[in-house]
Scaffold this active site. Sequence first.
Site, PDB file in Angstrom:
ATOM      1  N   TRP A  64      -3.016  -2.515  -1.316  1.00 22.14           N
ATOM      2  CA  TRP A  64      -2.776  -3.712  -1.754  1.00 22.14           C
ATOM      3  C   TRP A  64      -3.296  -4.924  -0.992  1.00 22.14           C
ATOM      4  CZ3 TRP A  64      -0.151  -8.152   0.558  1.00 22.14           C
ATOM      5  CH2 TRP A  64       0.205  -9.140  -0.329  1.00 22.14           C
ATOM      6  N   GLU A 110      18.186 -17.159  -7.237  1.00 21.47           N
ATOM      7  CA  GLU A 110      17.933 -15.922  -7.729  1.00 21.47           C
ATOM      8  C   GLU A 110      17.332 -15.683  -9.180  1.00 21.47           C
ATOM      9  OE1 GLU A 110      17.351 -13.050  -6.362  1.00 21.47           O
ATOM     10  OE2 GLU A 110      17.499 -11.612  -7.645  1.00 21.47           O
ATOM     11  N   ASN A 148      -1.783   1.959   6.072  1.00 24.13           N
ATOM     12  CA  ASN A 148      -1.123   0.683   5.660  1.00 24.13           C
ATOM     13  C   ASN A 148      -0.619  -0.063   6.789  1.00 24.13           C
ATOM     14  OD1 ASN A 148      -0.943   1.880   3.435  1.00 24.13           O
ATOM     15  ND2 ASN A 148       1.415   2.532   3.155  1.00 24.13           N
ATOM     16  N   GLY A 149      -0.706  -1.535   6.511  1.00 27.24           N
ATOM     17  CA  GLY A 149      -0.668  -2.278   7.717  1.00 27.24           C
ATOM     18  C   GLY A 149      -1.716  -3.241   8.050  1.00 27.24           C
ATOM     19  N   GLU A 203       9.017 -14.228 -10.925  1.00 27.71           N
ATOM     20  CA  GLU A 203       8.273 -13.184 -10.556  1.00 27.71           C
ATOM     21  C   GLU A 203       7.755 -12.184 -11.429  1.00 27.71           C
ATOM     22  OE1 GLU A 203      11.677 -11.143  -8.189  1.00 27.71           O
ATOM     23  OE2 GLU A 203      10.013 -10.709  -6.846  1.00 27.71           O
ATOM     24  N   ARG A 256       5.193   0.026  -5.904  1.00 26.62           N
ATOM     25  CA  ARG A 256       5.111  -0.537  -4.868  1.00 26.62           C
ATOM     26  C   ARG A 256       4.238  -1.793  -5.074  1.00 26.62           C
ATOM     27  NH1 ARG A 256       6.672   2.146  -0.275  1.00 26.62           N
ATOM     28  NH2 ARG A 256       5.211   0.886   0.964  1.00 26.62           N
ATOM     29  N   CYS A 297       0.811  -1.244   0.131  1.00 31.50           N
ATOM     30  CA  CYS A 297       0.060   0.092   0.040  1.00 31.50           C
ATOM     31  C   CYS A 297       0.973   1.348  -0.070  1.00 31.50           C
ATOM     32  CB  CYS A 297      -0.834   0.057   1.291  1.00 31.50           C
ATOM     33  SG  CYS A 297      -1.782  -1.319   1.435  1.00 31.50           S
ATOM     34  N   LYS A 318       6.656  -4.439  -3.969  1.00 37.71           N
ATOM     35  CA  LYS A 318       8.118  -3.808  -3.874  1.00 37.71           C
ATOM     36  C   LYS A 318       8.489  -4.142  -2.525  1.00 37.71           C
ATOM     37  CE  LYS A 318      12.193  -2.490  -5.210  1.00 37.71           C
ATOM     38  NZ  LYS A 318      12.747  -3.809  -5.734  1.00 37.71           N
ATOM     39  N   LYS A 344      13.839 -14.369 -10.019  1.00 44.42           N
ATOM     40  CA  LYS A 344      13.338 -13.479 -11.207  1.00 44.42           C
ATOM     41  C   LYS A 344      12.483 -13.771 -12.130  1.00 44.42           C
ATOM     42  CE  LYS A 344      14.600 -10.641  -9.409  1.00 44.42           C
ATOM     43  NZ  LYS A 344      15.135 -10.607  -8.145  1.00 44.42           N
ATOM     44  N   HIS A 388      19.148 -36.228  -6.950  1.00 43.31           N
ATOM     45  CA  HIS A 388      18.342 -36.636  -5.980  1.00 43.31           C
ATOM     46  C   HIS A 388      16.925 -36.376  -6.231  1.00 43.31           C
ATOM     47  CE1 HIS A 388      22.118 -37.683  -3.587  1.00 43.31           C
ATOM     48  NE2 HIS A 388      22.577 -36.606  -3.880  1.00 43.31           N
TER      49      HIS A 388
HETATM   50  O1  M6R Z   1      13.388  -4.888   0.857  1.00 40.56           O
HETATM   51  P1  M6R Z   1      13.733  -6.218   1.029  1.00 40.56           P
HETATM   52  O2  M6R Z   1      15.172  -6.393   0.559  1.00 40.56           O
HETATM   53  O3  M6R Z   1      13.854  -6.369   2.347  1.00 40.56           O
HETATM   54  O4  M6R Z   1      12.796  -7.101   0.157  1.00 40.56           O
HETATM   55  C1  M6R Z   1      12.814  -8.501   0.337  1.00 40.56           C
HETATM   56  C2  M6R Z   1      11.982  -9.353  -0.478  1.00 40.56           C
HETATM   57  O5  M6R Z   1      10.547  -8.793  -0.534  1.00 40.56           O
HETATM   58  C3  M6R Z   1      12.358  -8.883  -2.005  1.00 40.56           C
HETATM   59  O6  M6R Z   1      13.802  -9.247  -2.451  1.00 40.56           O
HETATM   60  C4  M6R Z   1      11.535  -9.533  -3.022  1.00 40.56           C
HETATM   61  O7  M6R Z   1      11.724 -10.839  -3.054  1.00 40.56           O
HETATM   62  C5  M6R Z   1      11.806  -9.153  -4.362  1.00 40.56           C
HETATM   63  N1  M6R Z   1      10.780  -9.049  -5.092  1.00 40.56           N
HETATM   64  C6  M6R Z   1      12.753  -9.911  -5.381  1.00 40.56           C
HETATM   65  O8  M6R Z   1      13.039  -9.411  -6.448  1.00 40.56           O
END
Ligand code: M6R
Length: 611
Positions: free
Chosen positions: A75, A484, A101-102, A491, A27, A2, A606, A488, A507
């Site tokens: 959100w 990673e 937010n929260g 996502e 965000r 949010c 984000k 990516k 395995h």
């Molecule tokens: O802001 P942060 O680094 O604490 O965020 C952690 C994760 O939410 C963040 O890395 C998330 O996995 C990303 N979308 C990865 O691309």
Amino acid sequence: MCGIVGYVGKRECLPIILEGLKRLEYRGYDSAGVAVAQSGKLFFQKKAGKVSELEAALVLNRLPASTIGMGHSRWATHGEPNDTNAHPHSDCSGTIAVIHNGIIENFQTLKTKLQKDGHVFKSATDTEVLSHLIEEIMKNGNDLFTAVRLALKEVQGAYGLVVMSSKEPEKFVVAKLGSPLILGIGDGENMVASDAAAIIAHTRQVVYLNDGEVAEVSADAFKTTTLDQVEVTKEIKKIDFDLSQIERAGFDHFMLKEIHEQPETIRNAMRGRLQVEQGGVRLGGLEHVQAKLVNARRIIIIGCGTSWHAGLVGEYMLEQIAKIPTEVEYASEFRYRNPVVTSEDVVLLMSQSGETADTLAALKEAKAKGATVLGVVNVVGSTIARESMGGVYVHAGPEIGVASTKAFTSQLTVLALITLMIARAKGMSETDGKILAKELDALPDKVRKVLGNADQIQRLADEFKGSNNFLYLGRGANFPVALEGALKLKEISYIHAEGYPAAEMKHGPIALIDKNMPVVFVVPKDAIYEKVLSNVQEVRARKGRIIAIANEDDHEIEKLAEFVIRVPRTYGFFGPILNVVPLQLLSYYMAIARGTNVDQPRNLAKSVTVE
Ligand code: M6R
């Protein structure tokens, strides 16, 4: 997650609020809304979908011109993303507007009580309970500031909160607990926002609210107290980035811009810190805890998502180079498992945003247990940075793309710097220090070289755009790179991908391999190169389609892999900083080829500021 933006001053507020909401779009959100005050009344407009849909609704249903108002991008947590559940939320009389937010954890208890007292709820959100609670408290003659303060004493959960009342239409009351909130201080005008990006076009002077603080904000002034009315003097700070850094600068997407910024951002992470000629490192934010770090019984690195992956690479660096036992934990697991942590432990919190709720909670847990708690954070002034006992900013600049790219390589660079600093303090020779420092210093140019492969990677993405599964394999410090790369891809192109340690493939995951399965190997010429090559052979024997990230002088791999993307050689534990770059580009071009929304992928936020 949010977003919040509010304006009070001399100018027409709505354009400023809508512009702010657009700057917060990165965000992640699913509905948006605004409220303004005029002639002793509040006016609302709320819409499911994007800010552009809210704007369209505002054309049809114009709100009166006003110099005070607020906007929110939601959100969804409690209640589906529709017009009614969008914020701002009001009370029964329509005199109060709340954006939040929260999560209000005890909302059901409060709601039941308020309903018994006759309050009628319109939405399925937890937030609406706040408007009715404030309304109820104001019935006793309390002013808005007092009512918000008293209401929050009854609330359990997390909030970044802005409240307006038509009875006191010249001010906001704002409060923070666990969700970021800043005040933007202008000349005869003030703003409030969850994120500096929303206000940077208007002011760079900000006040960071701390947890448990509540503030009254009007055009010319603000006052801050605790929930118990203890006055708090706040310092005005200057934001260290400008508008150009949160714009796309000619790139089609923020993610692509941020991938291409990496030579510069890696350099920024080292600037003024790496001493190439002395083979050493100076990190001002760690000087006062250097002895703790050097003598640590163990280092525990904590983070989520990409930041957790960075921590996994850090584990290899710190154990192998600095010789300190290191563990890496998901923040969300650490916070609830009552971990054994002592004052001899150093806890490193990795976070791009510095606001991730789980990482912040882990920080508090580690602090309460007596550990030395340090932050490796990108966003300057963020909560994790402020609550840590020391730390290092990664200086990647604002990262707008939801998929983290430049923050990851900057995190790795900072972990390498911390490692080298500890190693030298523990007796690594100047000669060895210089070798590592020179390797680090050379990384920006090598990343630039990797970026030169973008066209080849785009062609590769076209070739594989129809694949619905991917396997990413790597070993040692490149196992987290495989994780990673897979994250990516998931996502932003919504393709199922798994990252695995290459040797673990046999395995289980080997059952997945057939002629349709793309397998991305991260296979630099390091100490375990031959071992990974055997895993490549195993995939080849089962007709998997092999894509290799390999060094420029590796001629063996081209006999085995269908596609080879070249990266320059570097010192083994720094390899992930180079090897991840082609995987970032691959996921970007796969998303482009499949037509997904690169910068705002579905369901993602984000910065995850709720549990
Ligand atoms: O802001 P942060 O680094 O604490 O965020 C952690 C994760 O939410 C963040 O890395 C998330 O996995 C990303 N979308 C990865 O691309």
